[in-house]
Design a protein around this motif. Structure first.
Motif, PDB file in Angstrom:
ATOM      1  N   LEU A 121      18.018   2.477 -10.528  1.00 17.53           N
ATOM      2  CA  LEU A 121      18.907   3.353  -9.767  1.00 17.53           C
ATOM      3  C   LEU A 121      18.928   4.773 -10.331  1.00 17.53           C
ATOM      4  O   LEU A 121      19.165   5.736  -9.599  1.00 17.53           O
ATOM      5  N   GLY A 154      21.251  -4.480  -4.363  1.00 18.41           N
ATOM      6  CA  GLY A 154      20.110  -4.378  -3.449  1.00 18.41           C
ATOM      7  C   GLY A 154      20.362  -5.204  -2.207  1.00 18.41           C
ATOM      8  O   GLY A 154      21.319  -5.987  -2.156  1.00 18.41           O
ATOM      9  N   GLY A 155      19.496  -5.026  -1.198  1.00 22.92           N
ATOM     10  CA  GLY A 155      19.730  -5.750   0.052  1.00 22.92           C
ATOM     11  C   GLY A 155      18.453  -6.295   0.675  1.00 22.92           C
ATOM     12  O   GLY A 155      18.449  -6.710   1.826  1.00 22.92           O
ATOM     13  N   HIS A 177      25.602  -4.128  -1.887  1.00 24.69           N
ATOM     14  CA  HIS A 177      24.606  -3.422  -1.071  1.00 24.69           C
ATOM     15  C   HIS A 177      25.192  -2.118  -0.539  1.00 24.69           C
ATOM     16  O   HIS A 177      26.366  -2.053  -0.194  1.00 24.69           O
ATOM     17  N   ARG A 179      24.604  -0.593   2.222  1.00 24.82           N
ATOM     18  CA  ARG A 179      24.832  -0.506   3.679  1.00 24.82           C
ATOM     19  C   ARG A 179      25.622  -1.726   4.161  1.00 24.82           C
ATOM     20  O   ARG A 179      26.017  -2.581   3.364  1.00 24.82           O
ATOM     21  N   ALA A 242      17.939  -4.898  -8.167  1.00 24.20           N
ATOM     22  CA  ALA A 242      16.860  -5.526  -7.381  1.00 24.20           C
ATOM     23  C   ALA A 242      16.588  -4.674  -6.160  1.00 24.20           C
ATOM     24  O   ALA A 242      16.757  -5.111  -5.020  1.00 24.20           O
ATOM     25  N   GLY A 244      13.662  -3.225  -5.501  1.00 21.55           N
ATOM     26  CA  GLY A 244      12.229  -3.159  -5.224  1.00 21.55           C
ATOM     27  C   GLY A 244      11.395  -2.840  -6.456  1.00 21.55           C
ATOM     28  O   GLY A 244      11.922  -2.445  -7.500  1.00 21.55           O
ATOM     29  N   HIS A 245      10.119  -3.059  -6.328  1.00 22.87           N
ATOM     30  CA  HIS A 245       9.161  -2.744  -7.383  1.00 22.87           C
ATOM     31  C   HIS A 245       8.136  -1.789  -6.810  1.00 22.87           C
ATOM     32  O   HIS A 245       7.875  -1.802  -5.611  1.00 22.87           O
ATOM     33  N   HIS A 287       3.541  -9.579  -5.390  1.00 23.03           N
ATOM     34  CA  HIS A 287       4.946  -9.142  -5.356  1.00 23.03           C
ATOM     35  C   HIS A 287       5.885 -10.344  -5.284  1.00 23.03           C
ATOM     36  O   HIS A 287       7.090 -10.191  -5.196  1.00 23.03           O
TER      37      HIS A 287
HETATM   38  P1  NDP Z   1      12.778  -3.865  -0.322  1.00 22.83           P
HETATM   39  O1  NDP Z   1      12.179  -2.517  -0.300  1.00 22.83           O
HETATM   40  O2  NDP Z   1      12.508  -4.798   0.790  1.00 22.83           O
HETATM   41  O3  NDP Z   1      14.355  -3.737  -0.415  1.00 22.83           O
HETATM   42  C1  NDP Z   1      14.946  -2.872  -1.347  1.00 22.83           C
HETATM   43  C2  NDP Z   1      16.448  -2.958  -1.157  1.00 22.83           C
HETATM   44  O4  NDP Z   1      17.054  -2.175  -2.159  1.00 22.83           O
HETATM   45  C3  NDP Z   1      16.908  -2.439   0.191  1.00 22.83           C
HETATM   46  O5  NDP Z   1      17.944  -3.229   0.699  1.00 22.83           O
HETATM   47  C4  NDP Z   1      17.403  -1.033  -0.141  1.00 22.83           C
HETATM   48  O6  NDP Z   1      18.511  -0.626   0.612  1.00 22.83           O
HETATM   49  C5  NDP Z   1      17.879  -1.198  -1.558  1.00 22.83           C
HETATM   50  N1  NDP Z   1      17.743   0.054  -2.296  1.00 22.83           N
HETATM   51  C6  NDP Z   1      16.620   0.801  -2.451  1.00 22.83           C
HETATM   52  N2  NDP Z   1      16.892   1.883  -3.197  1.00 22.83           N
HETATM   53  C7  NDP Z   1      18.203   1.822  -3.488  1.00 22.83           C
HETATM   54  C8  NDP Z   1      19.082   2.645  -4.222  1.00 22.83           C
HETATM   55  N3  NDP Z   1      18.662   3.760  -4.822  1.00 22.83           N
HETATM   56  N4  NDP Z   1      20.381   2.284  -4.307  1.00 22.83           N
HETATM   57  C9  NDP Z   1      20.817   1.146  -3.726  1.00 22.83           C
HETATM   58  N5  NDP Z   1      20.036   0.317  -3.023  1.00 22.83           N
HETATM   59  C10 NDP Z   1      18.740   0.653  -2.905  1.00 22.83           C
HETATM   60  O7  NDP Z   1      12.349  -4.456  -1.761  1.00 22.83           O
HETATM   61  P2  NDP Z   1      12.222  -5.952  -2.223  1.00 22.83           P
HETATM   62  O8  NDP Z   1      11.882  -5.935  -3.661  1.00 22.83           O
HETATM   63  O9  NDP Z   1      13.398  -6.722  -1.832  1.00 22.83           O
HETATM   64  O10 NDP Z   1      10.970  -6.466  -1.428  1.00 22.83           O
HETATM   65  C11 NDP Z   1       9.705  -5.786  -1.543  1.00 22.83           C
HETATM   66  C12 NDP Z   1       8.680  -6.490  -0.678  1.00 22.83           C
HETATM   67  O11 NDP Z   1       8.397  -7.768  -1.222  1.00 22.83           O
HETATM   68  C13 NDP Z   1       9.178  -6.720   0.744  1.00 22.83           C
HETATM   69  O12 NDP Z   1       8.091  -6.617   1.607  1.00 22.83           O
HETATM   70  C14 NDP Z   1       9.692  -8.133   0.700  1.00 22.83           C
HETATM   71  O13 NDP Z   1       9.691  -8.752   1.966  1.00 22.83           O
HETATM   72  C15 NDP Z   1       8.696  -8.765  -0.272  1.00 22.83           C
HETATM   73  N6  NDP Z   1       9.293  -9.920  -0.949  1.00 22.83           N
HETATM   74  C16 NDP Z   1       9.043 -11.147  -0.409  1.00 22.83           C
HETATM   75  C17 NDP Z   1       9.592 -12.257  -0.979  1.00 22.83           C
HETATM   76  C18 NDP Z   1       9.308 -13.551  -0.329  1.00 22.83           C
HETATM   77  O14 NDP Z   1       8.598 -13.574   0.658  1.00 22.83           O
HETATM   78  N7  NDP Z   1       9.839 -14.633  -0.832  1.00 22.83           N
HETATM   79  C19 NDP Z   1      10.420 -12.190  -2.181  1.00 22.83           C
HETATM   80  C20 NDP Z   1      10.637 -10.850  -2.652  1.00 22.83           C
HETATM   81  C21 NDP Z   1      10.074  -9.767  -2.042  1.00 22.83           C
HETATM   82  P3  NDP Z   1      18.378  -0.266   2.172  1.00 22.83           P
HETATM   83  O15 NDP Z   1      18.249  -1.593   2.861  1.00 22.83           O
HETATM   84  O16 NDP Z   1      19.646   0.440   2.463  1.00 22.83           O
HETATM   85  O17 NDP Z   1      17.167   0.592   2.292  1.00 22.83           O
END
Ligand code: NDP
Length: 325
Positions: A121, A154-155, A177, A179, A242, A244-245, A287
């Protein structure tokens, strides 16, 4: 400035890169590992590791990586304290890479193990309390919060999966989250909402991690409501970021296929990219699992496939020479 040529050029030095090096060296490929900016990778910024097989007692992430490096060197890997800044995939094989030092590396095979970084963050307290209540990996650190109160920030899919995973250890998990709706897949959302141990806090931004590293670590979070701007404090023992990466794939943009999130695309079930002799292993292509042991596993696969690839080339060359002789 020097030129270094090898049968196996490995970019990256986490569990994937070091394991590829161990297998490659033992197969006589005389690998070179170019370590990058963070030798040892993500495990060097964690502390306790309890889920890497073979160690009954808790071990330290940095120690594990030092051991892997030492093992790779012991079997004949050349370790370079350099960072690749340029790679030419289009005109290989062999593949040419240039280091920050100006040195040139030529690899007859290329193993990409550049990893990924958790996104943070970037708010006060986060860095100071990392490993003292703040983490980016529930599978790695969730065990330490048995019976304690934890938050996941995270969401997306990762956040929801981390929250669900943490219910194995904690009876009080809160997903926070920014939002009013989640980005995660519906099936995961359904499981989250139905879970009796999980509460969701909507429309909350984390502005600060509260607590002192040397006095009990994390105590809570300072939150701001993104709709009303109301400021509040949320008490918790652990917080898992959590959001994202980001895979380290900048070097390969436009040269290798990537998915929408920037991860390298490989042939399913293998570390093979679409380019001959170029393999990707560890978090840069995964991922989903993102564990040291899975990264090491795919590093092993990359080395075995690289060895087979060169052996096949050699065989074809010998056959052609035999025909023309
Ligand atoms: P995502 O990019 O999908 O989600 C990131 C989340 O973090 C969003 O909800 C976002 O909010 C929030 N976020 C981002 N920046 C901030 C911030 N500065 N402050 C607060 N909240 C923040 O990342 P994931 O790691 O969850 O997933 C990455 C990819 O990997 C995706 O394609 C996902 O589908 C995939 N994945 C698949 C899995 C599976 O199939 N089992 C398991 C894990 C990941 P907002 O929504 O408001 O943008």
């Amino acid at each position: 400035m020097a030129t270094h040529e090898t049968k196996m050029l490995i970019i990256g030095s986490g569990p994937a890169g070091y394991t590829a090096a161990i297998y490659g060296a033992r197969a006589g490929m005389e690998p070179i590992v170019v370590q990058g900016l963070q030798p040892g990778g993500q495990l060097t910024i964690t502390t306790d590791v309890e889920n890497y097989p073979g160690f009954r007692d808790v071990i330290q992430g940095p120690w594990l990586m030092q051991e892997m490096q030492a093992q790779a060197e012991h079997v004949g890997t050349r370790m370079m304290w350099d960072t690749i800044v340029e790679v030419d995939i289009a005109n290989g094989p062999p593949y040419r890479a240039v280091g920050d030092s100006g040195d040139v590396y030529i690899g007859h095979t290329l193993v990409i193990a550049t990893g990924a970084q958790a996104k943070w963050l970037g708010v006060p307290g986060e860095q100071e309390l990392s490993g003292k209540g703040v983490s980016a990996c529930a599978t790695c650190d969730g065990f330490f919060y048995r019976g304690k109160k934890v938050a996941v920030i995270g969401g997306g899919n990762t956040a929801v999966e981390e929250a669900l995973y943490l219910t194995n250890h904690s009876d009080d998990v809160t997903l926070i989250h920014r939002r009013g709706e989640l980005r995660a897949e519906k099936i995961l959302q359904d499981r989250l909402f139905a879970h009796p141990k999980i509460t969701v806090l909507w429309n909350k931004r984390v502005d600060e991690f509260l607590g002192q590293p040397l006095q009990g670590g994390l105590k809570g979070l300072k939150l701001t409501d993104t709709v009303t701007n109301e400021v509040s404090e949320f008490a918790c023992d652990g917080a898992f970021v959590a959001i994202g990466h980001a895979p380290a794939t900048e070097l390969f943009k436009g040269q290798l296929e990537m998915d929408d999130s920037g991860y390298l695309v490989v042939e399913p079930g293998t570390p093979k990219t679409a380019r001959p002799g170029v393999f990707a292993c560890g978090d840069v292509m995964d991922h989903t699992y993102r564990q040291a042991v899975t990264a090491a596993g795919t590093g092993c696969m990359a080395a075995l496939d690289a060895e087979r690839y060169l052996a096949t080339l050699e065989f074809v060359k010998n056959e052609a020479e035999a025909v023309t002789a």
